[in-house]
Design a protein around this motif. Structure first.
Motif, PDB file in Angstrom:
ATOM      1  N   ALA A 172      15.064  51.009  82.914  1.00 49.88           N
ATOM      2  CA  ALA A 172      14.768  51.031  81.741  1.00 49.88           C
ATOM      3  C   ALA A 172      15.741  51.224  80.451  1.00 49.88           C
ATOM      4  O   ALA A 172      15.255  50.477  79.218  1.00 49.88           O
ATOM      5  CB  ALA A 172      13.760  52.739  81.237  1.00 49.88           C
ATOM      6  N   PRO A 173      17.021  51.736  81.030  1.00 50.11           N
ATOM      7  CA  PRO A 173      18.045  52.144  79.809  1.00 50.11           C
ATOM      8  C   PRO A 173      17.783  50.788  79.805  1.00 50.11           C
ATOM      9  O   PRO A 173      19.113  49.677  78.429  1.00 50.11           O
ATOM     10  CB  PRO A 173      19.212  51.918  80.568  1.00 50.11           C
ATOM     11  N   ILE A 174      18.756  49.371  80.302  1.00 52.50           N
ATOM     12  CA  ILE A 174      18.475  48.319  80.246  1.00 52.50           C
ATOM     13  C   ILE A 174      17.349  47.384  79.625  1.00 52.50           C
ATOM     14  O   ILE A 174      18.317  47.329  78.569  1.00 52.50           O
ATOM     15  CB  ILE A 174      18.688  47.219  82.045  1.00 52.50           C
ATOM     16  N   LEU A 175      16.688  47.065  79.822  1.00 54.59           N
ATOM     17  CA  LEU A 175      15.523  47.384  78.714  1.00 54.59           C
ATOM     18  C   LEU A 175      15.472  47.785  77.632  1.00 54.59           C
ATOM     19  O   LEU A 175      15.482  46.441  76.727  1.00 54.59           O
ATOM     20  CB  LEU A 175      14.056  47.569  79.782  1.00 54.59           C
ATOM     21  N   PRO A 183      13.032  60.316  84.464  1.00 55.26           N
ATOM     22  CA  PRO A 183      13.257  59.423  83.959  1.00 55.26           C
ATOM     23  C   PRO A 183      14.799  59.418  83.076  1.00 55.26           C
ATOM     24  O   PRO A 183      14.954  60.802  82.815  1.00 55.26           O
ATOM     25  CB  PRO A 183      12.429  59.413  82.766  1.00 55.26           C
ATOM     26  N   LEU A 184      15.684  58.189  82.980  1.00 52.74           N
ATOM     27  CA  LEU A 184      17.048  58.139  82.403  1.00 52.74           C
ATOM     28  C   LEU A 184      16.697  58.464  81.205  1.00 52.74           C
ATOM     29  O   LEU A 184      16.856  58.811  80.210  1.00 52.74           O
ATOM     30  CB  LEU A 184      17.873  56.736  83.084  1.00 52.74           C
ATOM     31  N   ILE A 185      15.575  57.531  80.723  1.00 51.91           N
ATOM     32  CA  ILE A 185      15.347  57.845  78.732  1.00 51.91           C
ATOM     33  C   ILE A 185      13.797  57.195  78.837  1.00 51.91           C
ATOM     34  O   ILE A 185      12.454  57.422  79.722  1.00 51.91           O
ATOM     35  CB  ILE A 185      15.608  56.806  78.013  1.00 51.91           C
ATOM     36  N   GLY A 186      13.301  57.610  77.997  1.00 52.18           N
ATOM     37  CA  GLY A 186      11.436  57.929  77.726  1.00 52.18           C
ATOM     38  C   GLY A 186      11.110  59.485  78.371  1.00 52.18           C
ATOM     39  O   GLY A 186      11.862  59.906  78.337  1.00 52.18           O
ATOM     40  N   PRO A 187       9.745  59.127  78.160  1.00 56.52           N
ATOM     41  CA  PRO A 187       8.650  60.687  77.981  1.00 56.52           C
ATOM     42  C   PRO A 187       9.079  60.378  79.798  1.00 56.52           C
ATOM     43  O   PRO A 187       9.114  59.252  80.906  1.00 56.52           O
ATOM     44  CB  PRO A 187       7.887  60.333  78.065  1.00 56.52           C
ATOM     45  N   LYS A 188       8.770  61.959  80.194  1.00 57.82           N
ATOM     46  CA  LYS A 188       8.405  61.730  81.614  1.00 57.82           C
ATOM     47  C   LYS A 188       6.927  62.029  81.583  1.00 57.82           C
ATOM     48  O   LYS A 188       6.087  63.227  82.116  1.00 57.82           O
ATOM     49  CB  LYS A 188       8.371  63.049  82.606  1.00 57.82           C
TER      50      LYS A 188
END
Lengths: 157, 165
Positions: free
Chosen positions: A81-84, B159-164
């Motif tokens: 996700a962080p790469i996207l 998650p590393l980013i974004g909501p859980k």
């Protein structure tokens, strides 16, 4: 005598918005962010049988800085996700995002610890193409929907 | 049924470390004590008439709440060995307790054990003593827990980013 008939067919009158939309929708430079099996269906769509080039989207760019449509094709994990997100941030405006396949739309069959439940939790999505994987016809339909959206939106200069 | 050469040799050489053996349709399995697993694998690899020179797979099983048949140890590390020379295979299993899920590393015998053991640590939290670089291989460093353990929630997203979500 009205001015239109005096000029004949040598001049076309239009609006800037409309002509920019027309130009943009027929010169889509895709960035294929391919992570899984949907990639095969993207290749089938891009190849000569279905020929994505008929829609002006025939030249994939493998640098986000040269692309204006982010094609997210395949399952996105939380590690990915962080790469996207970063690839999306590197693209210049105007830019659009297409979620290709069930996994990118909603996580698809993968309701587990590793999979992002829809890429719209990470980046804003313009067109969702469902299917597991979507048939090339569905993909072309999605591209036409995106073209319609581009044509009708306000064109930022 | 006559016992296969591999299991017979194992019993002769390590009478105290073999907990159980069985064969099913040509597949040999030996359940062994964890302390001897490196010695047993070295014996299987280096005996000229066995020559198990290929570590095909290394993984683990979590038997939490497994009641039929009941298990006293929660984990089992499973090794699949193959002999390219003789075209035969053997499965080695080593039970580990929940309190101390630790076993010796096979990296001195097979270089491939390095990544397989890292995956096993990542997914099951089994420690491999003597491993040169035991860290996660598939998941990210910030991940907490080991997702293939039966008590890890199926949708335990981190998650590393974004909501859980």
């Amino acid at each position: 005598m009205a001015i239109e008939s005096a000029l004949g067919e040598s001049v076309v009158l239009t609006r800037t918005d409309k002509v920019l939309g027309w130009a943009r929708k027929y010169s889509l430079f895709l960035y294929p962010f391919v992570t899984a099996c949907c990639g095969m269906e993207y290749m089938a769509t891009a190849a000569s049988h279905y020929d994505i080039d008929r829609f002006g989207a025939g030249l994939p760019r493998f640098s986000p800085r040269q692309a204006d449509v982010l094609f997210v094709v395949g399952t996105i994990s939380h590690k990915q996700a962080p790469i996207l997100k970063r690839v999306w941030e590197q693209m210049c405006e105007p830019k659009w995002v297409v979620a290709f396949g069930g996994c990118t739309c909603s996580g698809g069959p993968y309701d587990n610890y590793a999979t992002v439940q829809g890429i719209d939790t990470i980046v804003p999505v313009d067109v969702y193409i469902p299917g597991c994987p979507p048939r090339p016809e569905t993909v072309l339909d999605g591209i036409m929907k995106l073209q319609e959206k581009i044509q009708n939106q306000k064109q930022e200069l | 049924m006559e016992e296969s050469l591999t299991l017979k040799k194992l019993r002769e050489r390590f009478p105290a470390s073999i907990i159980d053996t069985h064969s099913f349709r040509g597949d040999d399995t030996a359940v062994v004590k964890r302390v001897d697993v490196v010695d047993i694998c070295r014996f299987l690899k280096e005996s000229p008439d066995l020559s198990y020179n290929f570590l095909m797979d290394l993984t683990a099983v979590d038997y939490l709440q497994m009641n039929n048949p009941p298990k006293t140890e929660r984990f089992e590390v499973v090794y699949h060995l193959y002999s390219i020379k003789y075209n035969h295979r053997v499965r080695i299993k080593a039970p580990l307790t929940e309190a101390d899920p630790t076993i010796d590393s096979l990296t001195p015998l097979w270089a491939v054990a390095n990544w397989l053991e890292r995956e096993c640590w990542d997914m099951f939290g089994i420690r491999f003593d003597g491993h040169p670089d035991l860290k996660r291989i598939l998941l990210y460093e910030q991940f907490e827990g080991h997702p293939l353990r039966k008590d890890y929630p199926l949708t335990g997203r981190q998650p590393l980013i974004g909501p859980k979500n």
